[in-house]
Enzyme design. Sequence first.
Site, PDB file in Angstrom:
ATOM      1  N   ASN A  88       0.831  -1.206   0.000  1.00  0.00           N
ATOM      2  CA  ASN A  88       0.000   0.000   0.000  1.00  0.00           C
ATOM      3  C   ASN A  88       0.866   1.256   0.000  1.00  0.00           C
ATOM      4  OD1 ASN A  88      -2.045  -1.840   0.182  1.00  0.00           O
ATOM      5  ND2 ASN A  88      -2.409  -1.522   2.381  1.00  0.00           N
ATOM      6  N   HIS A 105       5.843  -0.451  -2.793  1.00  0.00           N
ATOM      7  CA  HIS A 105       5.387   0.224  -4.013  1.00  0.00           C
ATOM      8  C   HIS A 105       5.375   1.735  -3.867  1.00  0.00           C
ATOM      9  CE1 HIS A 105       3.176  -3.732  -5.194  1.00  0.00           C
ATOM     10  NE2 HIS A 105       4.492  -3.817  -5.335  1.00  0.00           N
TER      11      HIS A 105
HETATM   12  N1  APR Z   1     -10.339  -7.137   4.561  1.00  0.00           N
HETATM   13  C1  APR Z   1      -9.347  -7.963   4.128  1.00  0.00           C
HETATM   14  N2  APR Z   1      -9.115  -8.245   2.824  1.00  0.00           N
HETATM   15  C2  APR Z   1      -9.945  -7.663   1.935  1.00  0.00           C
HETATM   16  C3  APR Z   1     -11.014  -6.799   2.301  1.00  0.00           C
HETATM   17  C4  APR Z   1     -11.183  -6.539   3.689  1.00  0.00           C
HETATM   18  N3  APR Z   1     -12.151  -5.730   4.139  1.00  0.00           N
HETATM   19  N4  APR Z   1     -11.646  -6.394   1.159  1.00  0.00           N
HETATM   20  C5  APR Z   1     -10.997  -6.986   0.130  1.00  0.00           C
HETATM   21  N5  APR Z   1      -9.992  -7.757   0.584  1.00  0.00           N
HETATM   22  C6  APR Z   1      -9.025  -8.560  -0.166  1.00  0.00           C
HETATM   23  C7  APR Z   1      -9.512  -9.049  -1.509  1.00  0.00           C
HETATM   24  O1  APR Z   1     -10.194 -10.283  -1.373  1.00  0.00           O
HETATM   25  C8  APR Z   1      -8.197  -9.202  -2.268  1.00  0.00           C
HETATM   26  O2  APR Z   1      -7.614 -10.472  -2.027  1.00  0.00           O
HETATM   27  O3  APR Z   1      -7.933  -7.711  -0.443  1.00  0.00           O
HETATM   28  C9  APR Z   1      -7.313  -8.120  -1.656  1.00  0.00           C
HETATM   29  C10 APR Z   1      -7.163  -6.913  -2.534  1.00  0.00           C
HETATM   30  O4  APR Z   1      -6.468  -7.312  -3.690  1.00  0.00           O
HETATM   31  P1  APR Z   1      -6.039  -6.188  -4.747  1.00  0.00           P
HETATM   32  O5  APR Z   1      -7.178  -5.258  -4.998  1.00  0.00           O
HETATM   33  O6  APR Z   1      -5.402  -6.905  -5.905  1.00  0.00           O
HETATM   34  O7  APR Z   1      -4.924  -5.336  -3.984  1.00  0.00           O
HETATM   35  P2  APR Z   1      -3.399  -5.702  -3.779  1.00  0.00           P
HETATM   36  O8  APR Z   1      -3.196  -7.182  -3.650  1.00  0.00           O
HETATM   37  O9  APR Z   1      -2.904  -4.852  -2.667  1.00  0.00           O
HETATM   38  O10 APR Z   1      -2.725  -5.198  -5.159  1.00  0.00           O
HETATM   39  C11 APR Z   1      -1.332  -5.310  -5.248  1.00  0.00           C
HETATM   40  O11 APR Z   1      -1.387  -4.154  -7.359  1.00  0.00           O
HETATM   41  O12 APR Z   1      -2.053  -2.446  -8.719  1.00  0.00           O
HETATM   42  C12 APR Z   1      -1.052  -2.873  -7.908  1.00  0.00           C
HETATM   43  O13 APR Z   1       0.506  -1.493  -6.868  1.00  0.00           O
HETATM   44  C13 APR Z   1      -0.807  -1.937  -6.776  1.00  0.00           C
HETATM   45  O14 APR Z   1      -0.033  -2.480  -4.572  1.00  0.00           O
HETATM   46  C14 APR Z   1      -1.004  -2.808  -5.552  1.00  0.00           C
HETATM   47  C15 APR Z   1      -0.775  -4.201  -6.090  1.00  0.00           C
END
Ligand code: APR
Length: 241
Positions: A88, A105
């Site tokens: 994040n 990131h």
């Molecule tokens: N509590 C816990 N987990 C949650 C919640 C919640 N309230 N809501 C959603 N999630 C989970 C989803 O199920 C999913 O597995 O959080 C995850 C979010 O995944 P992404 O949207 O892909 O985010 P992330 O994994 O952080 O993305 C990684 O992608 O675009 C790039 O640089 C950006 O750092 C980011 C990277």
Amino acid sequence: MKQKIAVLTGAGVSAESGIGTFRDSNGLWEQYRVEDVASIEGWRRNPGLVLDFYNARRRQLKTVKPNNAHRAIAELEEKYHVTVVTQNVDNLHERAGSTNVIHLHGELTKVRPVDCCNENDGFSEKQVFDIGYDEIHIGDLAPDGSQLRPHIVWFGEAVPKIEKAIDIVEAADIILIVGTSLQVYPAAGLYRYAKADAPIFIIDPKDVNVHDPNLTHIKDVATEGMASFRKLLSEREKNFE
Ligand code: APR
């Protein structure tokens, strides 16, 4: 000697603070084309659009607060040596009290000169400026005269802190993964560096695609999942007494 916990977080840990994730329904990558606003090619094509995208996310960050999951992660520091390795770019872990946070990131509140370095050497922290929740626009220049850019790792750029993150995971006694879809490498592969006997906990309300003998999936949102994690930890502490 305090046991070491590596806490690997993604957008899901900030979801309950009101910051949208990237890949859930109506996620950020359904509202914007990632190649336009979060890639080095997008920056070269239309830097103004990229600056507007991050200015909007910085404005939003000013209006949200850490949630109980951020706080529970910070409170782990009472009994454990905790390093948060987050994908994040928000500052909610720090604002919740975590004192040892690695941003793989980049960081939304920081900017740096666009000419400060080539993509592989990374940047010296002295060239990074904290602007808080302010905006930057085309024509806002760094002291070296070059355009200021967000201190964010875009798709197509190196992840300078990944080696340090691997060291943290390799040394950890416990791995906690909260709120990441584990789709973006190299961050997604970090947990594989865990010690053979290190338990791995994943907090995520959705099914996870991790198959490891040491895995416990706490299928819940981050705030509730952290409460369950704390209970599992206290049981583990009793067994070690
Ligand atoms: N509590 C816990 N987990 C949650 C919640 C919640 N309230 N809501 C959603 N999630 C989970 C989803 O199920 C999913 O597995 O959080 C995850 C979010 O995944 P992404 O949207 O892909 O985010 P992330 O994994 O952080 O993305 C990684 O992608 O675009 C790039 O640089 C950006 O750092 C980011 C990277």
